[in-house]
Each structure stands twice: as structure tokens, then as C-alpha cells.
Write an enzyme that holds these catalytic residues in place. Structure first.
Site, PDB file in Angstrom:
ATOM      1  N   LYS A 166      -1.483  -1.226  -4.035  1.00 15.69           N
ATOM      2  CA  LYS A 166      -2.552  -0.228  -3.978  1.00 15.69           C
ATOM      3  C   LYS A 166      -1.841   1.105  -4.010  1.00 15.69           C
ATOM      4  CE  LYS A 166      -5.634   1.484  -0.359  1.00 15.69           C
ATOM      5  NZ  LYS A 166      -6.061   2.666  -1.075  1.00 15.69           N
ATOM      6  N   TYR A 211       0.859  -1.191   0.000  1.00 16.09           N
ATOM      7  CA  TYR A 211       0.000   0.000   0.000  1.00 16.09           C
ATOM      8  C   TYR A 211       0.897   1.244   0.000  1.00 16.09           C
ATOM      9  CZ  TYR A 211      -3.778   3.063   1.852  1.00 16.09           C
ATOM     10  OH  TYR A 211      -4.699   4.055   2.066  1.00 16.09           O
TER      11      TYR A 211
HETATM   12  C1  HMN Z   1      -7.928   3.296   2.599  1.00 20.75           C
HETATM   13  O1  HMN Z   1      -6.809   2.871   2.881  1.00 20.75           O
HETATM   14  O2  HMN Z   1      -8.843   3.238   3.381  1.00 20.75           O
HETATM   15  C2  HMN Z   1      -8.259   3.940   1.296  1.00 20.75           C
HETATM   16  O3  HMN Z   1      -8.164   3.080   0.272  1.00 20.75           O
HETATM   17  C3  HMN Z   1      -7.660   5.237   1.037  1.00 20.75           C
HETATM   18  C4  HMN Z   1      -8.140   5.782  -0.289  1.00 20.75           C
HETATM   19  O4  HMN Z   1      -7.168   5.582  -1.267  1.00 20.75           O
HETATM   20  C5  HMN Z   1      -8.490   7.230  -0.120  1.00 20.75           C
HETATM   21  N1  HMN Z   1      -7.283   7.987   0.046  1.00 20.75           N
HETATM   22  C6  HMN Z   1      -7.079   8.821   1.059  1.00 20.75           C
HETATM   23  O5  HMN Z   1      -7.904   9.008   1.913  1.00 20.75           O
HETATM   24  C7  HMN Z   1      -5.768   9.527   1.101  1.00 20.75           C
HETATM   25  C8  HMN Z   1      -9.275   7.772  -1.286  1.00 20.75           C
HETATM   26  O6  HMN Z   1     -10.415   7.000  -1.483  1.00 20.75           O
HETATM   27  C9  HMN Z   1      -9.652   9.223  -1.029  1.00 20.75           C
HETATM   28  O7  HMN Z   1     -10.378   9.326   0.176  1.00 20.75           O
HETATM   29  C10 HMN Z   1     -10.499   9.789  -2.141  1.00 20.75           C
HETATM   30  O8  HMN Z   1      -9.838   9.612  -3.349  1.00 20.75           O
HETATM   31  C11 HMN Z   1     -10.799  11.290  -1.912  1.00 20.75           C
HETATM   32  O9  HMN Z   1      -9.598  12.028  -2.004  1.00 20.75           O
END
Ligand code: HMN
Length: 290
Positions: A163, A135
Site C-alpha cells: 500500500k 504499508y
Molecule cells: C489508512 O491507513 O488509514 C489510509 O489508507 C491512509 C490513506 O492513504 C490516507 N492517507 C493519509 O491520511 C496520509 C489518504 O486516504 C488521505 O487521507 C487522502 O488521500 C487525503 O489526503
């Protein structure tokens, strides 16, 4: 690898009014998303407030999600921790619960060297017999894994994918081209189509919790070579995400799910809560969804 290709909500962790893990709401959340055609779930990630849960809560979360899924979808447990031993312990729980893969952020805070980070991952795959998805999330972990760094993992059979929550799509293309059989998940939902264009096989995202159907649709359209039909969906999604970013993405996601009838409670402190004005702003932005 097919079972890893598709849309995976990064599950929120629901809490009740006493701030305890709420299994019933988790079930509602997972059932709603299964009906929308998600491929599986990413459990206990950043969105799941992993680092705000106690050790026993985190293990309970893995168990509950596995019981609810009951073999109907692919499950990935995010087991990341600063301590290798702690992460391995979470990995053993994921194995016992029948997860399909484990995943981890790089150990953070102390500014570990890449050799230390590499050793962390190799210790985990040595101790837990489940495939690993690295990740990469520089924004939160403070660690940027380059395409070359990632190659050092993907060249080993026990690492099945990445990821990539980064806007470095050049890096994504580089490691996917070097290891085409490995699975790549796009991490930033607002750049989902960009990720697919640069080699991602699907995505893991937080906004999928409440609008997975839009990502399932985009994914299908792109696979069918119908990019121009997917672009308006990405624009619509981004209009919503832009609003979420203004008030706090995770707070807004819990508020939206409540509006949809799934009460996931508040985020754990030190996260705050949306003000009434922010809540109305979010509602106005997403009301067409329900
Ligand atoms: C997780 O580990 O829970 C998620 O997969 C994180 C996910 O990649 C989110 N990234 C961050 O929060 C930095 C995105 O879904 C993000 O919330 C979304 O793209 C809005 O910026």
C-alpha cells in the site's frame, strides 16, 4: 490476487458520545460501502486511529468488522505497532477472525535502521500465517521505503503487495514492474488516477468512507480504457479533498458521515474538532453528494 484488486475504504473507527467504540455505526458504515461496490476494507489503519486505540479496542475492532462483513468482502487488518510482539499479537487476532491479509506500517519513532525494519516484517510473516501487505507511508511513519527496499519484501512469497501512500510514483512503477504479480494499492486519494496509470491495482483510502462510488467508477472506467471519462471524476473528488485538507481530513470525514446519517463521533484526543464555521464550509463543499 483478484480479491485484492479494487476499492478498499480505510475504515474510520466510530466512537459513541462517551468516546467508546461504536459497533452499530461501524456496521452502518460498512453496509453503506458494500452497497457501493467496494472490494473490501482496510481495518485499523491511520484513518482508523489505530495508534489511539487500546490493545483490547483494536482487537474488538478487528472482530466486529469481521462479524459484520461475514465473508462478503476482502478484509485487510492493519496490525502495525512499534513493537514487533505487539504487532504479532494483533496479527494473531486477525488470523483468528478470518482476515484475508495483514498489513503494517514500518516501526517508527526510534529511527530504526532498514535491517531492523526488515526484520520486523519478517518476524511478523514468520509468526502469523497470513499474507502481508507492506504499508509505505513516509508522511506519517517518517520511514521512506525505496523501490529496492520494497523489492526485498516482494521477492518473498509471503509478501503479496504494497500500500503506497506516497507521491513517489516512479518508485511505484519500479516495484510494480519488477513484481507484476504483486498487488499495489494507491494511498493518496487525490492522486488515484496517477496511481492507476503507474501500475496500482486499486486503492485504499480514507475519503472512500463517504465517496467510494466515485473511486469504484474511476477504477472501472480505467480498466475499460476510458481515462478521459475518469478525469472529471478525479477533479470533482479533488475539489472536495482540497477542502478537507484545509480543515483536517479525518475530522472532516467524520463530520461528513454525520451529515449522511452515520454518526461516527469525534476523533480521539489530542485531535480537536471542527469549529462551526469549518463544519459549514465542509457542508457547502460536499452537499451535492447527498
Ligand atoms: C489508512 O491507513 O488509514 C489510509 O489508507 C491512509 C490513506 O492513504 C490516507 N492517507 C493519509 O491520511 C496520509 C489518504 O486516504 C488521505 O487521507 C487522502 O488521500 C487525503 O489526503
Amino acid at each position: 490476487m483478484e480479491k485484492f484488486k479494487g476499492i478498499f475504504p480505510a475504515l474510520l473507527t466510530p466512537f459513541d458520545e462517551n468516546n467508546r467504540f461504536n459497533e452499530k455505526a461501524l456496521e452502518q458504515l460498512m453496509e453503506m460501502n458494500l452497497k457501493k461496490g467496494v472490494r473490501g476494507f482496510y481495518v485499523g489503519g491511520s484513518t482508523g486511529e489505530a495508534f489511539l486505540l487500546s490493545e483490547s479496542e483494536r482487537k474488538q475492532l478487528y472482530r466486529s468488522a469481521a462479524q459484520i462483513a461475514n465473508g462478503r468482502c476482502t478484509l485487510i487488518a492493519h496490525i502495525g505497532a512499534i513493537s514487533t510482539d505487539q504487532a504479532a499479537e494483533f496479527g494473531r487476532t486477525a488470523l483468528e477472525c478470518g482476515y484475508d491479509a495483514i498489513s503494517s506500517v514500518s516501526p517508527f519513532y526510534y529511527g530504526f535502521t532498514f535491517p531492523e525494519i526488515k526484520q520486523y516484517y519478517f518476524d511478523l510473516v514468520g509468526q502469523v500465517e497470513l499474507p502481508m501487505i507492506v504499508y509505505n507511508i513516509p508522511k506519517y511513519s517518517g520511514v521512506t521505503l525505496s523501490a529496492d527496499n520494497i523489492g526485498e519484501f516482494l521477492s518473498d512469497d509471503r509478501f503479496i503487495g504494497v500500500k503506497h501512500t506516497s507521491n513517489d510514483y516512479f518508485a511505484m512503477e519500479q516495484f510494480k514492474s519488477a513484481y507484476p504479480d504483486k498487488v499495489v494499492f494507491n494511498g493518496f486519494d487525490e492522486m488515484f488516477l496517477a496511481g492507476l496509470a503507474m501500475g496500482a491495482d486499486g486503492g485504499i483510502g480514507s475519503t472512500y468512507n463517504f465517496m467510494a462510488e466515485k473511486f469504484v467508477k474511476m477504477h472501472t472506467l480505467v480498466k475499460e480504457g476510458r481515462l478521459s471519462e475518469a478525469q472529471p471524476i478525479q477533479k470533482e473528488v479533488n475539489r472536495i479533498i482540497a477542502a478537507l485538507i484545509k480543515v483536517g481530513v479525518l475530522k472532516a470525514e467524520k463530520a461528513i458521515l454525520k451529515m449522511m446519517g452515520i454518526d461516527c463521533g469525534a476523533l480521539r484526543k489530542p485531535f480537536g474538532q471542527l469549529s462551526k464555521e469549518e463544519e459549514s464550509y465542509v457542508y457547502e463543499t460536499v452537499k451535492n453528494l447527498f
